[in-house]
Motif scaffolding. Structure first.
Motif, PDB file in Angstrom:
ATOM      1  N   CYS A  29       5.172  35.577  30.586  1.00 26.17           N
ATOM      2  CA  CYS A  29       5.032  33.726  30.379  1.00 26.17           C
ATOM      3  C   CYS A  29       3.559  33.551  28.888  1.00 26.17           C
ATOM      4  N   GLN A  30       2.416  34.623  29.726  1.00 26.99           N
ATOM      5  CA  GLN A  30       1.635  34.586  28.746  1.00 26.99           C
ATOM      6  C   GLN A  30       1.793  35.102  27.411  1.00 26.99           C
ATOM      7  N   GLY A  31       2.324  36.595  27.483  1.00 25.83           N
ATOM      8  CA  GLY A  31       3.310  37.556  26.335  1.00 25.83           C
ATOM      9  C   GLY A  31       3.439  36.353  25.614  1.00 25.83           C
ATOM     10  N   VAL A  32       4.925  35.660  25.790  1.00 26.87           N
ATOM     11  CA  VAL A  32       5.569  34.854  24.968  1.00 26.87           C
ATOM     12  C   VAL A  32       4.880  33.850  24.530  1.00 26.87           C
ATOM     13  N   ARG A  33       3.656  32.930  24.854  1.00 29.49           N
ATOM     14  CA  ARG A  33       3.267  32.169  24.212  1.00 29.49           C
ATOM     15  C   ARG A  33       2.055  33.307  23.488  1.00 29.49           C
ATOM     16  N   ASP A  34       1.544  34.512  23.141  1.00 30.67           N
ATOM     17  CA  ASP A  34       0.913  34.885  22.474  1.00 30.67           C
ATOM     18  C   ASP A  34       1.978  35.014  20.749  1.00 30.67           C
ATOM     19  N   VAL A  35       3.058  35.226  21.220  1.00 24.04           N
ATOM     20  CA  VAL A  35       4.059  35.062  20.025  1.00 24.04           C
ATOM     21  C   VAL A  35       4.568  34.260  20.119  1.00 24.04           C
ATOM     22  N   GLN A  36       4.615  32.824  20.686  1.00 25.57           N
ATOM     23  CA  GLN A  36       5.127  32.119  20.176  1.00 25.57           C
ATOM     24  C   GLN A  36       3.855  31.798  19.001  1.00 25.57           C
ATOM     25  N   VAL A  46      14.968  41.042  23.288  1.00 22.06           N
ATOM     26  CA  VAL A  46      13.773  40.703  22.340  1.00 22.06           C
ATOM     27  C   VAL A  46      13.442  39.463  21.697  1.00 22.06           C
ATOM     28  N   ILE A  47      11.748  38.878  22.307  1.00 22.15           N
ATOM     29  CA  ILE A  47      11.087  37.818  21.745  1.00 22.15           C
ATOM     30  C   ILE A  47      10.592  37.773  20.768  1.00 22.15           C
ATOM     31  N   THR A  48      11.225  36.602  19.972  1.00 20.61           N
ATOM     32  CA  THR A  48      10.331  35.856  18.910  1.00 20.61           C
ATOM     33  C   THR A  48      10.760  35.170  17.965  1.00 20.61           C
ATOM     34  N   ASP A  49       9.957  34.562  16.969  1.00 21.42           N
ATOM     35  CA  ASP A  49      10.317  33.518  16.407  1.00 21.42           C
ATOM     36  C   ASP A  49      10.186  34.039  14.757  1.00 21.42           C
ATOM     37  N   VAL A  64      14.310  38.855  12.558  1.00 15.86           N
ATOM     38  CA  VAL A  64      14.591  40.028  11.543  1.00 15.86           C
ATOM     39  C   VAL A  64      16.387  40.497  11.500  1.00 15.86           C
ATOM     40  N   PRO A  65      17.052  41.046  10.261  1.00 17.15           N
ATOM     41  CA  PRO A  65      18.076  41.441  10.285  1.00 17.15           C
ATOM     42  C   PRO A  65      18.725  42.206  11.520  1.00 17.15           C
ATOM     43  N   GLY A  66      19.814  42.730  11.778  1.00 15.71           N
ATOM     44  CA  GLY A  66      20.016  44.309  12.703  1.00 15.71           C
ATOM     45  C   GLY A  66      19.084  43.456  13.791  1.00 15.71           C
ATOM     46  N   VAL A  67      18.671  43.088  14.573  1.00 10.74           N
ATOM     47  CA  VAL A  67      17.836  43.225  15.844  1.00 10.74           C
ATOM     48  C   VAL A  67      18.287  42.028  16.587  1.00 10.74           C
ATOM     49  N   ASP A  68      19.214  41.725  17.597  1.00 11.68           N
ATOM     50  CA  ASP A  68      19.207  40.587  18.393  1.00 11.68           C
ATOM     51  C   ASP A  68      18.362  39.854  19.461  1.00 11.68           C
ATOM     52  N   SER A  69      17.716  38.783  19.267  1.00 14.32           N
ATOM     53  CA  SER A  69      16.503  38.246  19.645  1.00 14.32           C
ATOM     54  C   SER A  69      16.798  36.795  20.003  1.00 14.32           C
ATOM     55  N   LYS A 126       0.209  35.894  18.209  1.00  8.53           N
ATOM     56  CA  LYS A 126      -1.002  36.907  18.123  1.00  8.53           C
ATOM     57  C   LYS A 126      -0.323  38.293  17.713  1.00  8.53           C
ATOM     58  N   TYR A 127       1.084  38.169  18.694  1.00  4.51           N
ATOM     59  CA  TYR A 127       1.651  39.145  17.480  1.00  4.51           C
ATOM     60  C   TYR A 127       3.202  39.129  16.985  1.00  4.51           C
ATOM     61  N   ALA A 128       3.683  39.836  16.783  1.00  7.38           N
ATOM     62  CA  ALA A 128       5.279  39.265  16.590  1.00  7.38           C
ATOM     63  C   ALA A 128       6.342  39.349  17.325  1.00  7.38           C
ATOM     64  N   VAL A 129       6.310  40.594  17.976  1.00  2.00           N
ATOM     65  CA  VAL A 129       7.452  40.386  19.209  1.00  2.00           C
ATOM     66  C   VAL A 129       6.907  40.925  20.571  1.00  2.00           C
ATOM     67  N   THR A 130       7.683  40.820  21.277  1.00  4.28           N
ATOM     68  CA  THR A 130       7.779  41.539  22.560  1.00  4.28           C
ATOM     69  C   THR A 130       9.019  41.622  22.949  1.00  4.28           C
ATOM     70  N   VAL A 131       8.930  42.934  24.282  1.00  5.33           N
ATOM     71  CA  VAL A 131      10.800  42.981  25.016  1.00  5.33           C
ATOM     72  C   VAL A 131      10.264  42.508  25.344  1.00  5.33           C
ATOM     73  N   MET A 132      11.124  41.788  26.250  1.00  6.61           N
ATOM     74  CA  MET A 132      10.834  41.134  27.343  1.00  6.61           C
ATOM     75  C   MET A 132      12.141  42.043  28.776  1.00  6.61           C
ATOM     76  N   GLN A 133      11.013  42.372  29.620  1.00 10.78           N
ATOM     77  CA  GLN A 133      11.201  43.230  31.155  1.00 10.78           C
ATOM     78  C   GLN A 133      11.640  42.187  32.324  1.00 10.78           C
ATOM     79  N   PHE A 134      12.564  42.076  33.168  1.00 11.62           N
ATOM     80  CA  PHE A 134      12.667  41.427  33.868  1.00 11.62           C
ATOM     81  C   PHE A 134      12.266  41.605  35.843  1.00 11.62           C
TER      82      PHE A 134
END
Length: 341
Positions: A268-275, A318-321, A324-329, A278-286
């Protein structure tokens, strides 16, 4: 690291893992034992959990999720951990400790995918179900089953995103790696290079240093690498703590503009960082999914003798705001609803 490590641009899965409370003694490891009513286990099924550390947020989440599932199932979770990412001796001692305590199943995120094999064999020889979480053993057949992210795919998704986000700019990459010799670490590293389209040792890689997935070490590593070459426009990170450390070093040098920074974890902190940019993308695990399914498999084995087997991919998204083309997110709103869920 948690490894605990992919390839197509599809979205998948959900996951997490688990807890314990009550300190146990253990020479080379940190240990926690789930409290039970009446001050003893009351005949409950005992499930063991061994994580790489007890401080990385990813493994904290994994532990808490396992604890919650054990409580729900009427089982007792005994959670132990290495002192640091890479502490193989601590994890071996933890497995031996759990065997002595009479657990029916052990869930383990190996720091060293080969170094822990002897302790795993000893546990299985005593009839204990052993399931790897997050990180595969080498060979994978050393455990009964593996519940994990496809870490090569996670790395590839990070690399594909970074490549697409760079557009026409040729990459100038810094790599903040994990722990040398770690399976997850190597899989994510290799996957990123595949995704961005670079060979190992390519001149477009300005430098790479291990960080053990630690924020402070990552910041120092980035500072060292920037002293050698500051013409960076892309950063690979083994996880989100490394991304935060690397980003802090970039910011201190005034180099954040135009640099595409990627990460893997999806906390959750990483997602807030992307929001927050602070960085462009994070790949979420479960990890919750890993933890819950691992505990469920351990309890079922204890009750019926049925064993989970093989590799179970718990997914990566892939989590990002900034899609980009070609990458499901998915965007960060979705990410905050599902982070480590």
């Amino acid at each position: 690291m948690g490894q605990r490590r992919p390839h197509r641009t599809t979205t998948r899965g959900l996951a997490l893992l688990a807890t314990g409370a009550m300190l146990l003694t253990g020479a080379a490891c940190t240990s926690q034992k789930a409290a039970s009513s009446g001050g003893d286990s009351g005949g409950k099924i005992k499930i063991g959990l061994v994580t790489k550390t007890d401080s990385n947020p990813y493994f904290v989440e994994l532990r808490e999720s396992a604890k919650a599932e054990a409580d729900k199932s009427g089982a007792e979770l005994i959670a132990l951990a290495g002192k640091f990412d890479g502490d193989n001796d601590g994890q071996v001692a933890a497995l031996e400790n759990l065997v002595q305590q009479g657990v029916k199943a052990i869930l383990v995120t190996p720091s060293n995918s080969t170094g822990i094999l002897g302790a795993i064999k000893q546990a299985r020889d005593k009839g204990i179900l052993v399931i790897a979480l997050d990180t595969r053993t080498d060979p994978e057949s050393a455990v009964d089953a593996t519940l994990a992210t496809d870490n090569t795919e996670a790395g590839r998704l990070e690399g594909q995103y970074v490549k697409a986000a760079l557009g026409d700019r040729p990459p100038a990459v810094i790599m903040l790696d994990g722990t040398p010799g770690g399976t997850v670490d190597q899989q994510r590293h290799d996957g990123f290079l595949q995704g961005i389209g670079l060979a190992e040792g390519a001149p477009q890689i300005l430098g790479a240093e291990p960080t053990n997935g630690d924020q402070n070490k990552a910041q120092q590593a980035m500072e060292n690498l920037l002293q050698r070459n500051s013409s960076v426009n892309a950063v690979y990170n083994i996880n989100e703590p490394a991304a935060r450390g690397g980003q802090a070093a970039l910011q201190a040098r005034g180099l954040t503009d135009g640099v595409v920074v990627g990460a893997i974890d999806g906390g959750c902190q990483g997602v807030r960082d992307v929001q927050a940019g602070k960085y462009a993308v994070t790949v979420m695990q479960f990890p919750k999914k890993m933890a819950e399914q691992g505990v469920q498999a351990g309890v079922e084995f204890a009750r019926t003798g049925k064993k989970l087997s093989g590799f179970v991919n718990t997914g990566a998204v892939v989590i990002t705001d900034k899609p980009v083309p070609g990458v499901d997110s998915k965007d960060t709103a979705w990410g905050l609803q599902n982070c480590w869920g």
